[in-house]
Write an enzyme that holds these catalytic residues in place. Sequence first.
Site: not given
Ligand code: H2U
Ligand code: ZN
Length: 345
Positions: A53, A56, A78-79, A118, A156, A163-164, A167, A169, A171, A285, A302, A316
Amino acid sequence: MSPTFRVEDHPHRRYNPLRGEWVLVSPHRNKRPWQGAKESLSTQKRPAHDPHCYLCPDNVRAGGQQNPPYKDTFVFTNDFSALLSDTPTASSETSVDSLFRIAPVRGECRVICFSPRHDLTLPEMEVEAIEKVVALWQDQYNELSARYAWVQIFENKGEVMGCSNPHLHGQIWASDFLPNEVQAEETQQRLFFQKHGKNLLEEVVRREMEAQERIVEENDDWLVIVPFWAVWPFETLLLPKRPGIRHLHHLRLEEHRTLAQILKRSLTRYDRLFEVSFPYSMGWHGAPSSEKEAEHWTLHAHFYPPLLRSATVKKFMVGYEMLAESQRDLTAEQAAARLRSLSID
Ligand code: H2U
Ligand code: ZN
């Protein structure tokens, strides 16, 4: 004699004063059958630490950096940021072309880990740990609002919301412009204040406490309602009871605790509704950074969950919603009653 109109039975439109839009409500459609798509759910039990992950503690992220051995919360840039702080400045003329307009933007995107664990979600965390997330939201807001016109804090949750990573989190996207949703709320709250001499959402809090029809959770400082004008089936709105809270900076320390408590309770209700870790997008907000007085604004959060009738059947927003206006079947009062009726203690 023609039958009398009843909100709980007959099609009607409701006005959303916060966005200046109408929503179509069709309660008579509640019983329609469903043979369409079902979402697949990942029900896998997760480990407390996952070596693969990127969120983590101690692990290496996609960008190559290593996370520290964090114990509570952790923030990083954010990377793959959607906004950049060093975008070259263009000439201020954002609309050289009166038809195809472009505006250069600057900003910063951050990822905020709510817990080193996690395997947890917000409602599964201890109140004390959720309080640290609240404090983090406030700190981040304070820091970024000094530099940016808008600070969007959001989460998200769940694969259906895109959500990707499971774990826990959220943003933060801070920008030098006011995004559309915020601009609409800014305009609408200002208009309401000019017209009625009252703060729109403070008025909503007063009316909802009087009506007792759409309240899902309540404590000394906070109220969670299904807003009268809800679009998503189980959409909720979290509001402070104390008047004058314009943005996150205005929260008192004792309001952090009660906020953590109400978050835990209302999100636990969500999880109980379909016995699934409830997906949603949530976000804060409040008054834009540059507005010092902002008498027309009230801080709020919200919660937009997509699920409609089970853990696997989602609402939908297509066809009529995309081309005409938002539509829902279940009324806001029915949704609030269902959420309220769940036992969570
Ligand atoms: P979600 O909240 O939609 O899961 O997005 C996670 C964010 O984490 C996503 O915007 C960032 C992605 O760009 N990210 C990193 O900054 N570093 C990483 O190693 C993977 C994901
Ligand atoms: Zn994790």
